[in-house]
Write a protein that holds these residues in place. Structure first.
Motif, short mmCIF file in Angstrom:
data_model
loop_
_atom_site.label_atom_id
_atom_site.label_comp_id
_atom_site.label_asym_id
_atom_site.label_seq_id
_atom_site.Cartn_x
_atom_site.Cartn_y
_atom_site.Cartn_z
N ASN A 1 15.45 2.21 -17.07
CA ASN A 1 15.53 1.48 -15.80
C ASN A 1 14.73 2.21 -14.72
O ASN A 1 15.21 2.51 -13.63
CB ASN A 1 17.00 1.33 -15.38
N TRP A 2 13.45 2.52 -15.09
CA TRP A 2 12.55 3.23 -14.17
C TRP A 2 11.28 2.43 -13.95
O TRP A 2 10.81 1.72 -14.85
CB TRP A 2 12.19 4.63 -14.74
N ARG A 3 10.79 2.50 -12.70
CA ARG A 3 9.49 1.87 -12.38
C ARG A 3 8.40 2.90 -12.60
O ARG A 3 8.57 4.07 -12.25
CB ARG A 3 9.49 1.42 -10.92
N PRO A 4 7.27 2.54 -13.19
CA PRO A 4 6.17 3.49 -13.38
C PRO A 4 5.51 3.84 -12.04
O PRO A 4 5.65 3.10 -11.07
CB PRO A 4 5.20 2.75 -14.30
N PRO A 5 4.78 4.99 -12.00
CA PRO A 5 4.10 5.40 -10.76
C PRO A 5 3.15 4.33 -10.24
O PRO A 5 2.50 3.63 -11.02
CB PRO A 5 3.35 6.67 -11.18
N GLN A 6 3.10 4.19 -8.92
CA GLN A 6 2.30 3.18 -8.21
C GLN A 6 1.11 3.86 -7.53
O GLN A 6 1.10 5.08 -7.36
CB GLN A 6 3.19 2.49 -7.18
N PRO A 7 0.10 3.06 -7.11
CA PRO A 7 -1.09 3.66 -6.46
C PRO A 7 -0.74 4.45 -5.19
O PRO A 7 0.04 3.97 -4.37
CB PRO A 7 -1.94 2.43 -6.12
N VAL A 8 -1.30 5.66 -5.07
CA VAL A 8 -1.02 6.51 -3.90
C VAL A 8 -1.72 5.95 -2.64
O VAL A 8 -1.21 6.05 -1.52
CB VAL A 8 -1.46 7.96 -4.18
N LYS A 9 -2.90 5.33 -2.84
CA LYS A 9 -3.65 4.67 -1.76
C LYS A 9 -3.80 5.56 -0.52
O LYS A 9 -3.40 5.18 0.59
CB LYS A 9 -2.98 3.32 -1.39
N ASP B 1 0.81 -1.23 0.00
CA ASP B 1 0.00 0.00 0.00
C ASP B 1 0.84 1.27 0.00
O ASP B 1 0.28 2.36 -0.07
CB ASP B 1 -0.89 0.03 1.27
N LYS B 2 2.14 1.15 0.17
CA LYS B 2 3.00 2.35 0.23
C LYS B 2 4.17 2.21 -0.74
O LYS B 2 5.33 2.32 -0.34
CB LYS B 2 3.52 2.56 1.66
N GLN B 3 3.84 1.97 -1.98
CA GLN B 3 4.88 1.74 -2.99
C GLN B 3 5.32 3.04 -3.66
O GLN B 3 4.60 4.03 -3.66
CB GLN B 3 4.38 0.73 -4.02
N SER B 4 6.53 3.01 -4.18
CA SER B 4 7.12 4.15 -4.92
C SER B 4 7.61 3.66 -6.27
O SER B 4 7.92 2.48 -6.43
CB SER B 4 8.31 4.72 -4.13
N PRO B 5 7.70 4.56 -7.27
CA PRO B 5 7.40 5.99 -7.19
C PRO B 5 5.89 6.24 -7.27
O PRO B 5 5.11 5.29 -7.34
CB PRO B 5 8.08 6.51 -8.46
N ILE B 6 5.53 7.54 -7.20
CA ILE B 6 4.13 7.93 -7.38
C ILE B 6 4.07 9.15 -8.31
O ILE B 6 5.09 9.82 -8.54
CB ILE B 6 3.44 8.30 -6.04
#
Ligand SMILES: NS(=O)(=O)c1ccc(C(=O)NCc2cccc(O)c2)cc1
Ligand SMILES: [Zn+2]
Length: 261
Positions: free
Chosen positions: A244-252, A26-31
């Motif tokens: 080498n980037w992760r896409p934005p994740q749910p802000v929740k 529930d607290k993943q990065s990035p956002i």
């Protein structure tokens, strides 16, 4: 081996959760940060970095990023203030970047993707060591600096990018000494802060993010240099280390606070 994660279709961010369950937390990065949802917090203190240039040790290509490693065996290079309690030790810095200038950052600000994003990773020594800090919500603090392509590149980025020629392939490491990363900071100390995770597996939710509002500039050929790194070893086919980037994740429901109005 399947458990080796990466950024390709068969081992990329959409599949990390198969081997690293925290990736679906529930607290993943990035956002994505939308200024309309940000809360100005006048109680947020300014942050301060006091880094010892002698703490810089080596620069390496680990096949996923270019990383500079620092001596974090005592409070030698530390970050204080801002949303933090106590002094956090600088352990390493690294970058995420795109295959072209219109994307590459991990955090996205009001829809804007920057060409790259630099992360300065610090950990809280009250948790004994880095491995212990990963298990704590206040264990790690990462300062994120956005890089945009422009005509007045920061000369200080030159130092990192000059070393690229010595670490072209995965596993290559070179001495990197007498370097004070605070020269990379932009003029403004304005920042956003929120609680999140590592943006790479195992994606532990132990990070207090401090994202600087003002981007720094790099030149087109500095970006080209970064993109000339290879994901593969020296005896393998050149495979450009890009995206080498992760896409934005749910802000929740998390609240992003700003130090500025
Ligand atoms: N992109 S990021 O700043 O969130 C980031 C910072 C540090 C690390 C890191 O230290 N990875 C190595 C590592 C070692 C042991 C356990 C881990 O979870 C990660 C990964 C990502
Ligand atoms: Zn990072």
């Amino acid at each position: 081996a399947q458990s080796v994660w990466g950024y390709d279709s068969d081992n990329g961010p959409e599949r990390w959760h198969e081997n690293y369950p925290m990736a679906k937390g529930d607290k993943q990065s990035p956002i994505e940060i939308n200024s309309k949802d940000v809360r100005h917090d006048s109680s947020l203190a300014p942050w301060h970095a006091s880094y010892d240039p002698g703490a810089a040790k080596t620069i390496l290509n680990n096949g996923r990023t270019c990383r500079v490693v620092f001596d974090d065996s005592f409070d030698r290079s530390v970050l204080r203030g801002g949303p933090l309690t106590g002094a956090y030790r600088l352990r390493q810095l690294h970058l995420h970047w795109g295959s072209s200038d219109d994307h590459g950052s991990e955090h996205v600000i009001d829809g804007v993707k920057y060409a790259a994003e630099l992360h300065m990773v610090h950990w809280n020594p009250k948790h004994g060591n880095f491995a212990g800090a990963l298990k704590q919500p206040d264990g790690v603090a990462v300062v994120g600096i956005f890089l945009k392509v422009g005509k007045t590149p920061k000369p200080e980025m030159k130092r990192i990018l000059e070393e690229i020629d010595n670490i072209k392939t995965k596993g290559k490491e070179a001495p990197f000494q007498h370097f004070d990363p605070s020269i990379l900071f932009p003029k403004s100390r304005d920042y956003w802060t929120y609680h999140g995770s590592f943006t790479t597996p195992p994606c532990e939710e132990c990070i207090t993010w401090i994202l600087l509002r003002e981007p720094i500039e790099v030149s087109p050929d500095q970006m080209a240099k970064l993109r000339s790194l290879s994901k593969n070893g020296e005896n393998e086919a050149m495979n450009p280390l890009v995206d080498n980037w992760r896409p934005p994740q749910p802000v929740k429901g998390r609240v992003v606070r700003a130090s500025f109005k």
